[in-house]
Motif scaffolding. Structure first.
Motif, short mmCIF file in Angstrom:
data_model
loop_
_atom_site.label_atom_id
_atom_site.label_comp_id
_atom_site.label_asym_id
_atom_site.label_seq_id
_atom_site.Cartn_x
_atom_site.Cartn_y
_atom_site.Cartn_z
N THR A 157 -6.52 5.33 8.48
CA THR A 157 -6.37 4.57 9.73
C THR A 157 -5.82 5.47 10.84
OG1 THR A 157 -4.10 3.79 9.36
CG2 THR A 157 -5.90 2.47 8.40
N HIS A 185 -10.02 -3.24 11.65
CA HIS A 185 -8.88 -3.69 10.85
C HIS A 185 -9.17 -4.99 10.12
CE1 HIS A 185 -8.14 -5.74 14.75
NE2 HIS A 185 -7.60 -6.69 14.02
N GLN A 219 -8.56 -5.53 6.13
CA GLN A 219 -7.78 -6.65 5.59
C GLN A 219 -8.52 -7.41 4.50
OE1 GLN A 219 -6.77 -8.68 9.29
NE2 GLN A 219 -4.65 -7.96 9.15
N ILE A 256 -2.14 -6.10 5.03
CA ILE A 256 -2.04 -5.11 6.09
C ILE A 256 -1.58 -5.75 7.39
CG2 ILE A 256 -3.34 -3.51 7.52
CD1 ILE A 256 -2.83 -2.46 4.77
N GLN A 257 -0.48 -5.21 7.95
CA GLN A 257 0.02 -5.73 9.22
C GLN A 257 -0.60 -5.02 10.42
OE1 GLN A 257 4.35 -7.12 9.20
NE2 GLN A 257 4.44 -5.26 7.99
N THR A 258 -0.98 -3.77 10.21
CA THR A 258 -1.46 -2.97 11.32
C THR A 258 -2.77 -3.50 11.90
OG1 THR A 258 -2.14 -0.75 11.98
CG2 THR A 258 -2.68 -1.41 9.75
N PRO A 285 -2.58 5.03 5.70
CA PRO A 285 -2.26 4.57 7.05
C PRO A 285 -1.53 5.64 7.84
CG PRO A 285 -0.83 3.52 5.43
CD PRO A 285 -1.77 4.39 4.68
N GLU A 291 2.44 6.72 7.73
CA GLU A 291 3.10 6.18 6.54
C GLU A 291 2.71 6.99 5.31
OE1 GLU A 291 5.38 4.08 6.80
OE2 GLU A 291 5.03 3.15 8.74
N SER A 314 8.58 2.56 3.77
CA SER A 314 7.20 2.79 4.22
C SER A 314 6.31 1.65 3.75
CB SER A 314 6.69 4.12 3.68
OG SER A 314 5.39 4.39 4.15
N ARG A 360 6.82 -1.56 5.81
CA ARG A 360 6.22 -1.57 7.14
C ARG A 360 4.75 -1.97 7.10
NH1 ARG A 360 9.90 2.85 7.80
NH2 ARG A 360 8.37 4.39 7.09
N VAL A 361 4.18 -1.91 5.91
CA VAL A 361 2.78 -2.27 5.73
C VAL A 361 2.63 -3.59 4.98
CG1 VAL A 361 0.60 -1.52 4.69
CG2 VAL A 361 2.09 0.16 5.76
#
Length: 368
Positions: free
Chosen positions: A91, A123, A127, A133-135, A239, A242, A280, A283-284
């Motif tokens: 990503t 994205h 997903q 996945i938050q990004t 990602p 990360e 890490s 955060r994802v």
């Protein structure tokens, strides 16, 4: 020919397997007294094609390594928990960065068909593979990328070759006696030193200094929160900014790995490092907690000053071959190095200068 193989990491294990297949008449003794090797603690990504490292010898070696490993997996019908061509998603947080990566893939595939198809994925598509996945970052999917488990790889080869060679759980010690080098007091026609970061200590009794250093690496295996889901054949996820996220075939996820240059041969789990790796992941993956850390893997890699692996005959010791300095790309370059060592046994004059600098660049010879 009687051969001693010192070390049971990915180089040593592949060398033994390749040698037994091509020259089954040889007698092989493998020594596995060194613990904490990089391979048995590792799981990694076989996708060197988009690396921006400038060392062309390394890239050529890694490219051939990815191709050879895929051939090996198909030939031996390795199960998915050993090697699986899952693909890799990279990503990027900006469209121009993603475009740059795509252009690099277009350039590299000309000499690396092993990459397979590649495409930019949004994205929403990512997903579908990882619903956690938050990004909102889009990515590049490279179909030919694969994931490998180092420990499972070694176990697979050992089981496949069981009974065809002698395996000793001894620490091998070298000693010069006249014009010969003995391993634990025993003479061998050929000695393969595939002991990674322990090459320095192993060669010291011969008055040879290996110019390598140890590097500690740790990664964590986590179970996923109840809401989190991965597709059954999910690709590796890389990602931007990360750690790498490597799915296993048990529904868990590996996160890592670290590159710790000041820890020597320490194999203790560091709570601080675990927290960093977990952060890490958090955060994802929303809802990921400390309680979901299933295990921690710790190993010691070997590095050289130029971050490049080396292999070949040891200067002034025609009966000794060495391989070390694989670093964090060892799962990609290790098998092809094991194979190339067998090639050099068959033809000591084989030219490998396009793949590695001379061994003499990485060792200092002196008297004892």
């Amino acid at each position: 020919m009687k051969i001693a193989v010192i070390g049971n990491g990915i180089v040593g294990a592949t060398f033994v397997s390749e040698m037994l297949e091509r020259f089954p008449e040889n007698q092989i003794v493998q020594f596995d007294g060194i613990k904490g090797t990089a391979t048995t603690a590792s799981a990694g990504i076989i996708a060197p094609w988009l690396s921006k490292r400038r060392n062309q010898k390394w890239y050529h070696l890694a490219r051939l390594g990815a191709e050879y490993l895929n051939q090996l997996a198909q030939k031996y019908e390795m199960p998915a928990d050993v090697y699986y061509q899952s693909g890799v998603i990279y990503t990027r947080d900006q469209a121009d960065k993603l475009s740059e990566l795509y252009q690099l893939a277009q350039k590299r595939i000309k000499q690396a068909p092993q990459m397979g198809e590649f495409e930019i994925v949004d994205h929403q598509t990512i997903q579908k593979e990882f619903n956690f996945i938050q990004t909102k970052n889009d990515g590049l999917f490279v179909k030919g990328g694969a994931r490998i488990d180092g420990r499972q790889f070694i176990n697979f080869l050992q089981k496949r070759n069981q009974g065809k060679f002698e395996f000793r759980h001894d620490v091998a010690q070298l000693k010069r006696e006249g014009s010969h080098v003995l391993v634990n007091g025993e003479h061998f026609d050929l000695v393969i030193l595939a002991c990674g970061a322990w090459l320095k200590q192993t060669l010291a009794p011969l008055g040879v200094e290996a110019l390598i250093r140890p590097q500690k690496g740790q990664l964590i295996e986590v179970t996923l929160p109840e809401h989190a889901r991965m597709a059954d054949k999910a690709p590796v996820l890389m990602p931007e900014g990360e750690r790498d996220f490597i799915p296993t075939n048990q529904g868990t996820l590996l996160i890592g790995a670290t590159h710790e240059n000041d820890q020597g041969f320490d194999l203790q789990v560091s709570s601080q490092i675990v927290e960093d790796l977990l952060a890490s992941g958090q955060r994802v993956i929303p809802g990921l907690t400390q309680a979901m850390v299933k295990s921690v893997r710790v190993g010691t890699r070997a590095y050289t000053a130029d971050f490049a692996p080396f292999f070949g005959y040891l200067p002034e010791f025609p009966e000794i071959m060495v391989a070390s300095g694989l670093g964090s790309s060892g799962l990609t370059t290790g098998p092809i190095i094991g194979k190339l060592l067998v090639d050099l046994v068959a033809d000591p004059q084989r030219d490998v200068t396009s793949l590695t600098k001379p061994v003499g660049d990485y060792v200092k010879l002196g008297g004892i």
